[in-house]
Design a protein around this motif. Sequence first.
Motif, mmCIF file in Angstrom:
data_model
loop_
_atom_site.group_PDB
_atom_site.id
_atom_site.type_symbol
_atom_site.label_atom_id
_atom_site.label_comp_id
_atom_site.label_asym_id
_atom_site.label_seq_id
_atom_site.Cartn_x
_atom_site.Cartn_y
_atom_site.Cartn_z
ATOM 1 N N HIS A 1 -7.815 -36.078 -67.274
ATOM 2 C CA HIS A 1 -6.995 -36.454 -66.422
ATOM 3 C C HIS A 1 -5.963 -36.782 -67.753
ATOM 4 N N GLU A 2 -5.755 -37.406 -68.180
ATOM 5 C CA GLU A 2 -4.720 -37.619 -69.784
ATOM 6 C C GLU A 2 -3.660 -36.834 -69.945
ATOM 7 N N ARG A 3 -5.355 -35.708 -71.051
ATOM 8 C CA ARG A 3 -4.654 -34.334 -70.947
ATOM 9 C C ARG A 3 -4.009 -33.672 -70.286
ATOM 10 N N PHE A 4 -4.349 -33.304 -69.310
ATOM 11 C CA PHE A 4 -2.941 -32.341 -67.683
ATOM 12 C C PHE A 4 -1.884 -33.382 -67.259
ATOM 13 N N ARG A 5 -1.907 -34.774 -67.704
ATOM 14 C CA ARG A 5 -0.946 -35.401 -67.625
ATOM 15 C C ARG A 5 0.345 -35.011 -68.791
ATOM 16 N N GLN A 6 -0.174 -35.007 -69.555
ATOM 17 C CA GLN A 6 0.616 -34.451 -71.130
ATOM 18 C C GLN A 6 0.761 -32.982 -71.530
ATOM 19 N N TYR A 7 -0.017 -32.174 -70.409
ATOM 20 C CA TYR A 7 0.761 -30.886 -70.901
ATOM 21 C C TYR A 7 1.789 -30.391 -69.652
ATOM 22 N N ASP A 8 1.588 -31.252 -68.621
ATOM 23 C CA ASP A 8 2.771 -31.156 -67.122
ATOM 24 C C ASP A 8 3.907 -32.098 -67.982
ATOM 25 N N ARG A 9 3.825 -33.070 -69.078
ATOM 26 C CA ARG A 9 4.816 -33.632 -69.271
ATOM 27 C C ARG A 9 5.673 -33.241 -70.257
ATOM 28 N N LEU A 10 4.436 -32.666 -71.776
ATOM 29 C CA LEU A 10 5.438 -32.395 -72.769
ATOM 30 C C LEU A 10 4.926 -30.743 -72.821
ATOM 31 N N THR A 11 3.680 -30.289 -72.398
ATOM 32 C CA THR A 11 3.438 -28.934 -73.122
ATOM 33 C C THR A 11 4.529 -27.381 -71.698
ATOM 34 N N GLU A 12 4.109 -28.178 -70.415
ATOM 35 C CA GLU A 12 5.123 -27.552 -69.743
ATOM 36 C C GLU A 12 6.509 -26.828 -69.663
ATOM 37 N N PRO A 13 7.277 -27.878 -70.459
ATOM 38 C CA PRO A 13 8.316 -26.794 -70.800
ATOM 39 C C PRO A 13 8.922 -25.736 -71.222
ATOM 40 N N LEU A 14 7.689 -25.588 -72.138
ATOM 41 C CA LEU A 14 7.822 -24.292 -73.426
ATOM 42 C C LEU A 14 7.939 -23.496 -72.992
ATOM 43 N N LEU A 15 7.259 -23.105 -71.602
ATOM 44 C CA LEU A 15 7.057 -22.026 -70.630
ATOM 45 C C LEU A 15 8.505 -21.545 -70.572
ATOM 46 N N ASP A 16 9.942 -22.324 -69.773
ATOM 47 C CA ASP A 16 11.164 -22.282 -70.115
ATOM 48 C C ASP A 16 11.498 -21.939 -71.164
ATOM 49 N N TYR A 17 11.259 -22.774 -72.482
ATOM 50 C CA TYR A 17 11.916 -22.360 -73.657
ATOM 51 C C TYR A 17 11.096 -20.981 -74.598
ATOM 52 N N TYR A 18 10.903 -20.277 -74.013
ATOM 53 C CA TYR A 18 10.178 -19.027 -74.290
ATOM 54 C C TYR A 18 10.728 -18.097 -73.450
ATOM 55 N N ARG A 19 10.730 -18.035 -71.976
ATOM 56 C CA ARG A 19 11.348 -17.419 -70.678
ATOM 57 C C ARG A 19 12.599 -17.347 -71.542
ATOM 58 N N ARG A 20 13.277 -18.029 -72.015
ATOM 59 C CA ARG A 20 14.427 -17.707 -71.498
ATOM 60 C C ARG A 20 14.834 -16.647 -73.018
ATOM 61 N N ARG A 21 14.386 -16.680 -74.663
ATOM 62 C CA ARG A 21 14.429 -16.299 -74.741
ATOM 63 C C ARG A 21 13.350 -14.644 -74.729
ATOM 64 N N GLY A 22 12.575 -14.529 -73.530
ATOM 65 C CA GLY A 22 12.647 -12.941 -73.408
ATOM 66 C C GLY A 22 10.897 -13.107 -73.632
ATOM 67 N N ILE A 23 10.727 -14.022 -73.995
ATOM 68 C CA ILE A 23 9.456 -13.184 -74.880
ATOM 69 C C ILE A 23 7.740 -13.600 -74.297
ATOM 70 N N LEU A 24 8.442 -14.082 -72.965
ATOM 71 C CA LEU A 24 7.280 -14.898 -72.292
ATOM 72 C C LEU A 24 6.294 -14.503 -71.856
ATOM 73 N N CYS A 25 5.030 -14.346 -72.009
ATOM 74 C CA CYS A 25 4.714 -13.300 -70.736
ATOM 75 C C CYS A 25 3.219 -13.985 -70.183
ATOM 76 N N MET A 26 3.308 -13.975 -69.194
ATOM 77 C CA MET A 26 2.038 -14.781 -67.793
ATOM 78 C C MET A 26 0.976 -13.937 -68.264
ATOM 79 N N ILE A 27 -0.114 -14.340 -68.079
ATOM 80 C CA ILE A 27 -1.502 -13.725 -67.872
ATOM 81 C C ILE A 27 -2.509 -14.596 -66.714
ATOM 82 N N ASP A 28 -2.637 -13.857 -65.833
ATOM 83 C CA ASP A 28 -3.475 -14.377 -64.780
ATOM 84 C C ASP A 28 -5.158 -15.085 -65.782
ATOM 85 N N GLY A 29 -5.690 -16.180 -65.809
ATOM 86 C CA GLY A 29 -6.646 -16.464 -66.112
ATOM 87 C C GLY A 29 -7.805 -16.586 -64.862
#
Length: 186
Positions: free
Chosen positions: A138-166
């Motif tokens: 539960h704590e790891r998901f909380r940390q992911y949402d709060r701290l890691t998710e923002p990286l998606l935008d960080y890299y999307r803005r750079r145009g190098i993000l590719c989302m993969i259906d997992g």
Amino acid sequence: MRIVFLGPPGSGKGTQAQRLQEELEIAHLSTGEMLRDADHAGTPLGREAARHMQAGQLVPDEVVVGVVADRLSEKDCERGCLFDGFPRTVPQAEALDKMLAERKIPLNLVLALDVPTERLVDRLLARGRMDDNRETIHERFRQYDRLTEPLLDYYRRRGILCMIDGEGTPDEVFSRIRRAVDTAIR
Ligand code: ADP
């Protein structure tokens, strides 16, 4: 080729990163593995990391950045590397940008594995690593949402993000990853 692999805990990131690394023959930098190795070796850094990992919390940025910086100076990284589980925060991403800029090497691609949360918990409980219990998860998901998710935008803005259906079998997911990599390096 420098690739960052992002994905929430249990997304299959480690398995897929391993396969991709074998296929591309580049260095595989898993910060989770490096920190667990340091813990098993009983170094002060390892002991500090283990305290955070067991609580489901991220290891402090400066510790992780130091570990990655040392590893990046090793010879096998010259051929390329796959960052697995790093960066996990915006300050870590900024530190990575700086390290790569100093070496005059670009970051080519960021792969982000996308798996619905309800799938993730079951996978983690089935795996049963020392940090895979309900509370920690539960704590790891909380940390992911709060701290890691923002990286998606960080890299999307750079145009190098590719989302993969997992979702799907490991082979299905891997073929999507292969396609994304082929498109990116073409
Ligand atoms: P998972 O993807 O299942 O969380 P990892 O092996 O990638 O597994 O990470 C396990 C733990 O190691 C994390 O919960 C965290 O405590 C620590 N860790 C790994 N990489 C980082 C990082 N880049 N920054 C901070 N902590 C990290």
